[in-house]
Design an enzyme around this catalytic site. Structure first.
Site, PDB file in Angstrom:
ATOM      1  N   MET A   1     -21.690-126.249 -59.338  1.00 32.39           N
ATOM      2  CA  MET A   1     -21.765-125.242 -60.391  1.00 32.39           C
ATOM      3  C   MET A   1     -20.952-125.589 -61.641  1.00 32.39           C
ATOM      4  O   MET A   1     -21.066-124.907 -62.652  1.00 32.39           O
ATOM      5  CB  MET A   1     -21.322-123.879 -59.853  1.00 32.39           C
ATOM      6  CG  MET A   1     -19.908-123.810 -59.320  1.00 32.39           C
ATOM      7  SD  MET A   1     -18.617-123.437 -60.553  1.00 32.39           S
ATOM      8  CE  MET A   1     -19.040-121.772 -61.013  1.00 32.39           C
ATOM      9  N   TYR A   2     -20.149-126.637 -61.598  1.00 32.52           N
ATOM     10  CA  TYR A   2     -19.394-127.015 -62.790  1.00 32.52           C
ATOM     11  C   TYR A   2     -20.357-127.516 -63.853  1.00 32.52           C
ATOM     12  O   TYR A   2     -21.006-128.543 -63.695  1.00 32.52           O
ATOM     13  CB  TYR A   2     -18.362-128.096 -62.472  1.00 32.52           C
ATOM     14  CG  TYR A   2     -17.246-127.683 -61.543  1.00 32.52           C
ATOM     15  CD1 TYR A   2     -16.977-126.343 -61.279  1.00 32.52           C
ATOM     16  CD2 TYR A   2     -16.440-128.641 -60.932  1.00 32.52           C
ATOM     17  CE1 TYR A   2     -15.954-125.969 -60.423  1.00 32.52           C
ATOM     18  CE2 TYR A   2     -15.411-128.269 -60.072  1.00 32.52           C
ATOM     19  CZ  TYR A   2     -15.176-126.935 -59.821  1.00 32.52           C
ATOM     20  OH  TYR A   2     -14.161-126.569 -58.970  1.00 32.52           O
ATOM     21  N   SER A   3     -20.423-126.753 -64.931  1.00 34.39           N
ATOM     22  CA  SER A   3     -21.352-127.066 -66.022  1.00 34.39           C
ATOM     23  C   SER A   3     -22.770-127.247 -65.499  1.00 34.39           C
ATOM     24  O   SER A   3     -23.522-128.117 -65.954  1.00 34.39           O
ATOM     25  CB  SER A   3     -20.898-128.310 -66.794  1.00 34.39           C
ATOM     26  OG  SER A   3     -19.644-128.103 -67.396  1.00 34.39           O
ATOM     27  N   ALA A   4     -23.133-126.416 -64.508  1.00 35.98           N
ATOM     28  CA  ALA A   4     -24.493-126.388 -63.956  1.00 35.98           C
ATOM     29  C   ALA A   4     -24.972-127.775 -63.516  1.00 35.98           C
ATOM     30  O   ALA A   4     -26.101-128.176 -63.779  1.00 35.98           O
ATOM     31  CB  ALA A   4     -25.466-125.785 -64.969  1.00 35.98           C
TER      32      ALA A   4
END
Length: 355
Positions: free
Chosen positions: A61-64
Site C-alpha cells: 500500500m505504500y504509494s499504491a
C-alpha cells in the site's frame, strides 16, 4: 561504523539492527510528503546496503505499489544479499473484496508483490493490520501455504494487540499451521504502550520484533518544537494535520515531552533524532528498528547516530519524561470493541441491575 546483526526471532535469519523502511518512496498519497524520484530512492537503498543494512521493509500500500516497484529495481543484482520484507492488508483500489486478511486477498496480494518486487520470494511477509471479519485460521492457512510453496520464507504481523497474537498462536497450534514469527509495532519515546504486553509476549514466544516510527511520525525529528512556527502544509502534517497542530490541546503533552527529550539529547552531545532512534534498540525484545528516510541526508543522519549507547542514567531520565508503558502518541490499530458502540453497550432494556 560497523553494523550489528541480530537473529530475527526463531527464523534463523540474521538482520541488521537498523531496517530500511520505504514508506516515503514514491508519490505518497498524492502529497509532497513522499519522494517521487525513483533514481533518488534507489540511491538511498544502495547507500543503506553499503553501510551495512541488509534488511529492507516495504508494503503493497505504500504509494499504491510504487514503493515496491522502486525497491524491486534497487535490488536487481543484489537480491541474495538482502532480507526483504513486505506487507499486505490494505486495499490499493476501491471495491469489495480488495483488502483484508482473507485467503483470497492474501494470495492475490502476494503474487502482485512478487511481480512488483521482481523477485521469486519474499523473506518476511507480514499482515499489515488485524482483520476482525476474517477467521485467523483462514489467514494463517493462506500464509502457511505460501511458505510451503516457497513464495515466502516466513510470515509475521504488524500492529497486532497482544490478545490477537495470542489467539493466532493458539489457532496455529490447534490447526497444525505455522505461527506468526514476527511482530512490527510502533515504538518510540512517545509511544511506549507496547512495553506492557506486546513486547513481553513477543519475547516469551520467541518472536522477532521490528519496530516502526522511532521518530513518532516525524514528531521527534526536531522540526516540530514548542513555541516555534510549524508549517502544517508541508511534510508529515500533510498526512495528518491534527497530530501536529500546536493549537490542539491534545498535543500539549507531546510538545512538552519533545522539549525535555531535546534537552536530554543536548546533554548527551547528540541530536534529538539520534536519541529517538537509539531508544527502541535498548529493549531486549526488539530485533531491528525501521528507519524511513525520504532522502540521502536523512539516511546518513540516522546512520551517523548508530553507535550511540544509552546508559542507565539517560534511560532513567527518559522514564521520568514518559514512563514505561505510556502512550503520548497513539497511532496504532483501533479495534472494533472501541469504534463500535454496539460492542460497548448492552441493549437499553438490559442495562439496569434490576427491573
Amino acid at each position: 561504523m560497523t553494523m550489528t546483526y541480530r537473529p530475527l526471532g526463531g527464523t534463523g535469519i540474521e538482520v541488521s539492527a537498523y531496517c530500511l523502511g520505504t514508506m516515503m518512496f514514491g508519490a505518497l498519497d498524492g502529497t509532497q510528503a513522499g519522494n517521487p524520484d525513483h533514481g533518488d530512492c534507489i540511491r538511498i537503498v544502495h547507500a543503506a546496503l553499503e553501510r551495512g543494512i541488509n534488511f529492507v521493509d516495504t508494503a503493497d500500500m505504500y504509494s499504491a505499489g510504487e514503493s515496491e516497484q522502486i525497491v524491486g529495481k534497487a535490488l536487481q543484482g543484489r537480491r541474495d544479499d538482502v532480507v526483504l520484507a513486505t506487507k499486505c492488508h490494505f486495499p490499493l483500489t476501491e471495491g469489495p473484496a480488495k483488502g483484508g486478511n482473507s485467503r483470497r486477498w492474501i494470495i492475490r496480494a502476494a503474487e502482485d508483490s512478487l511481480r512488483r518486487l521482481q523477485t521469486d520470494w519474499i523473506d518476511l511477509y507480514q499482515v499489515h493490520r488485524p482483520d476482525e471479519s476474517t477467521d485467523i485460521e483462514e489467514t494463517l492457512s493462506a500464509l502457511t501455504d505460501l511458505t510451503h510453496q516457497g513464495k515466502i520464507r516466513a510470515f509475521g504481523c504488524s500492529t497486532f494487540p497482544a490478545h490477537h497474537i495470542t489467539a493466532a498462536h493458539a489457532a496455529a497450534d490447534r490447526r497444525g499451521l505455522l505461527r506468526f514469527r514476527t511482530e512490527q509495532p510502533p515504538y518510540s519515546l512517545l509511544h511506549r504502550g507496547i512495553e506492557r504486553s506486546v513486547l513481553p509476549l513477543c519475547q516469551d514466544s520467541g518472536m522477532g520484533v521490528l519496530t516502526w516510527s522511532p521518530l513518532a511520525w516525524g514528531f521527534l525529528s526536531g522540526k516540530y518544537r514548542k513555541d516555534t512556527s510549524i508549517d502544517l502544509e508541508a511534510g508529515r502534517p500533510l498526512l495528518n494535520r491534527a497530530r501536529f497542530d500546536p493549537a490542539d490541546p491534545a498535543n500539549e503533552a507531546k510538545y512538552d515531552a519533545v522539549e525535555q527529550f531535546a534537552a536530554l539529547a543536548d546533554d548527551l552531545g547528540r541530536t534529538l533524532p539520534e536519541l529517538a532512534i537509539a531508544f527502541p534498540l535498548v529493549h531486549p525484545a526488539v530485533t531491528s528498528v525501521i528507519i524511513g528516510p525520504r532522502n540521502l541526508q536523512q539516511l546518513n543522519q540516522s546512520l551517523d547516530g548508530a553507535s550511540l549507547t544509552l546508559d542507565d542514567g539517560a534511560l532513567d531520565q527518559i522514564d521520568t519524561i514518559v514512563p514505561p508503558g505510556t502512550d503520548l502518541f497513539d497511532f496504532g490499530w483501533t479495534p472494533r470493541s472501541l469504534t463500535s458502540t454496539a460492542r460497548r453497550r448492552r441493549p437499553a432494556a438490559a442495562r439496569a441491575a434490576a427491573e
